[in-house]
Design an enzyme around this catalytic site. Structure first.
Site, PDB file in Angstrom:
ATOM      1  N   ASP A  35      89.448  87.757  69.882  1.00 32.69           N
ATOM      2  CA  ASP A  35      88.057  87.821  70.341  1.00 32.69           C
ATOM      3  C   ASP A  35      87.976  87.345  71.784  1.00 32.69           C
ATOM      4  OD1 ASP A  35      85.007  87.891  69.545  1.00 32.69           O
ATOM      5  OD2 ASP A  35      85.315  86.004  70.615  1.00 32.69           O
ATOM      6  N   LYS A  64      82.983  91.786  74.867  1.00 36.86           N
ATOM      7  CA  LYS A  64      81.522  91.732  74.926  1.00 36.86           C
ATOM      8  C   LYS A  64      81.040  91.950  76.363  1.00 36.86           C
ATOM      9  CE  LYS A  64      82.045  87.807  71.752  1.00 36.86           C
ATOM     10  NZ  LYS A  64      83.396  87.403  72.211  1.00 36.86           N
ATOM     11  N   HIS A 106      76.612  90.407  74.250  1.00 33.43           N
ATOM     12  CA  HIS A 106      76.940  88.992  74.122  1.00 33.43           C
ATOM     13  C   HIS A 106      75.717  88.119  73.819  1.00 33.43           C
ATOM     14  CE1 HIS A 106      80.269  86.035  75.568  1.00 33.43           C
ATOM     15  NE2 HIS A 106      79.566  85.506  74.592  1.00 33.43           N
ATOM     16  N   TYR A 137      84.485  85.424  79.576  1.00 27.31           N
ATOM     17  CA  TYR A 137      85.573  84.453  79.412  1.00 27.31           C
ATOM     18  C   TYR A 137      86.568  84.516  80.570  1.00 27.31           C
ATOM     19  CZ  TYR A 137      83.998  84.389  74.507  1.00 27.31           C
ATOM     20  OH  TYR A 137      83.254  84.304  73.358  1.00 27.31           O
TER      21      TYR A 137
END
Length: 281
Positions: A44, A74, A107, A49
Site C-alpha cells: 500500500d 492513491k 486519498h 508518501y
C-alpha cells in the site's frame, strides 16, 4: 485464516498487506524488499508518501511476477478533479514502473475541511477512476477516509461503486457508522493504522486479552479487525515483526470480547478527520 477478501467485482485482495507510509524515510527500498521477502503480496503506497519509486524498485528487484503482487496507490487531496487525477495516476504508474494498478484510491474526500466544492471535485476524480477501470489500467477502484456523507455524494452520479474504503480503524477508534455503511453497500473496508499507536498496543485491556489468547498485542489487534471482515495494512520495520503480523496463529476472539473491545473509549486516534482541522495528539 482467509488469505483474501473478494471485492464486489470478483477481484481477490489479500487480507493483510504492508503499509509503506514512512517506511522509506531516510532510507531506500530495502524495507519494502524485506516485506516482500517476509511474504507480503500486497503493498500500500500513495503519491503523498513520496516513495512510489522505491516501492516499484523493490517489486522489480524481488523478481516476484507482477501479477502476484497486489499494488495500491492513491491520488492526493490537492490533486482532486478530472485532469489532475488523470495526471496523478499516470505519474504514479511511471514512478512505480508498472502499466497497471490493482487498486487506486481517492486519498481524502476534501482538499481541506473548508472546501465548498469538494462534491464536484470528488465526482470529477471518480469519473477519471471509472475510466481507468474500464480501460483495464486498474483492477479495482475505491476511496480512503470517506465517511457515509462523502460516499453518498460520490455515488449520486457514479456508474461504478467504490469497491474499497480505507479508514483509520483500530481498537479505540472503530468508526462504527462508517464501517456498517460500507458493509451495507458491499464496500470492502480496509484499516490503515490497524495497530493504533503505542498507546493502543500498551492498553491494559489489549495486553490482558493478548495474554488470554496467547499472542502478541499486535497479532491480537490485527485478528480483532480481520475477524470482523476488515482488511489490514500494518507497518513494521523488522523482519520479526513483519512475519508476526503476517503469520497470525489460528485463534478466534469470543463474541463477548469483541463487544467489549468495540465499546472501549477512544484510544490512539491519529488526529485526522476529513471534515475537521487536524488535531495534534
Amino acid at each position: 485464516m482467509e488469505q483474501y477478501f473478494v471485492l464486489e467485482n470478483g477481484v481477490k485482495m489479500p487480507c493483510i498487506g504492508y503499509g509503506t507510509y514512512k517506511c522509506t524515510d531516510g532510507s531506500d527500498e530495502r524495507i519494502v524488499r524485506m516485506a516482500l521477502d517476509a511474504g507480503y503480496r500486497m503493498l500500500d503506497t500513495a503519491a503523498a508518501y513520496e516513495n512510489e519509486e522505491y516501492v516499484g524498485r523493490a517489486v522489480r528487484e524481488s523478481k516476484i511476477p507482477r501479477e502476484e503482487i497486489f499494488l495500491t496507490s492513491k491520488v492526493w487531496k490537492t490533486n482532486l478533479g478530472y485532469e489532475k487525477t488523470k495526471q496523478s495516476f499516470e505519474a504514479s504508474l511511471n514512478r512505480l514502473q508498472t502499466d497497471y494498478l490493482d487498486l487506486f484510491l481517492l486519498h481524502w474526500p476534501k482538499p481541506d475541511p473548508e472546501a465548498e466544492n469538494w462534491k464536484e471535485l470528488d465526482k470529477e476524480s471518480w469519473k477519471a477512476l471509472e475510466e481507468f477501470y474500464h480501460q483495464g489500467k486498474v483492477r479495482a477502484i475505491g476511496v480512503s477516509n470517506f465517511l457515509p456523507h462523502h460516499l453518498e455524494a460520490l455515488m449520486e452520479e457514479a456508474d461504478v461503486r467504490p469497491m474499497v474504503n480505507q479508514l483509520e480503524l483500530h481498537v479505540g477508534y472503530m468508526q462504527e457508522a462508517a464501517v456498517q455503511y460500507c458493509k451495507s453497500w458491499g464496500i470492502q473496508v480496509q484499516a490503515w493504522s490497524p495497530l493504533g499507536r503505542r498507546r493502543v498496543l500498551s492498553e491494559p485491556v489489549v495486553e490482558k486479552m493478548a495474554q488470554k489468547y496467547g499472542v502478541s498485542a499486535a497479532q491480537f489487534l490485527l485478528k480483532f479487525l480481520l475477524q470482523q471482515k476488515i482488511a489490514v495494512v500494518p507497518k513494521a520495520s523488522s523482519m520479526e515483526r513483519m512475519r508476526q503480523n503476517l503469520e497470525l496463529p489460528a485463534f478466534e476472539i469470543t463474541q463477548e470480547d469483541l463487544y467489549l473491545l468495540r465499546c472501549l473509549p477512544q484510544i490512539g486516534w491519529g488526529g485526522e478527520h476529513p471534515d475537521l482541522e487536524r488535531v495534534m495528539v
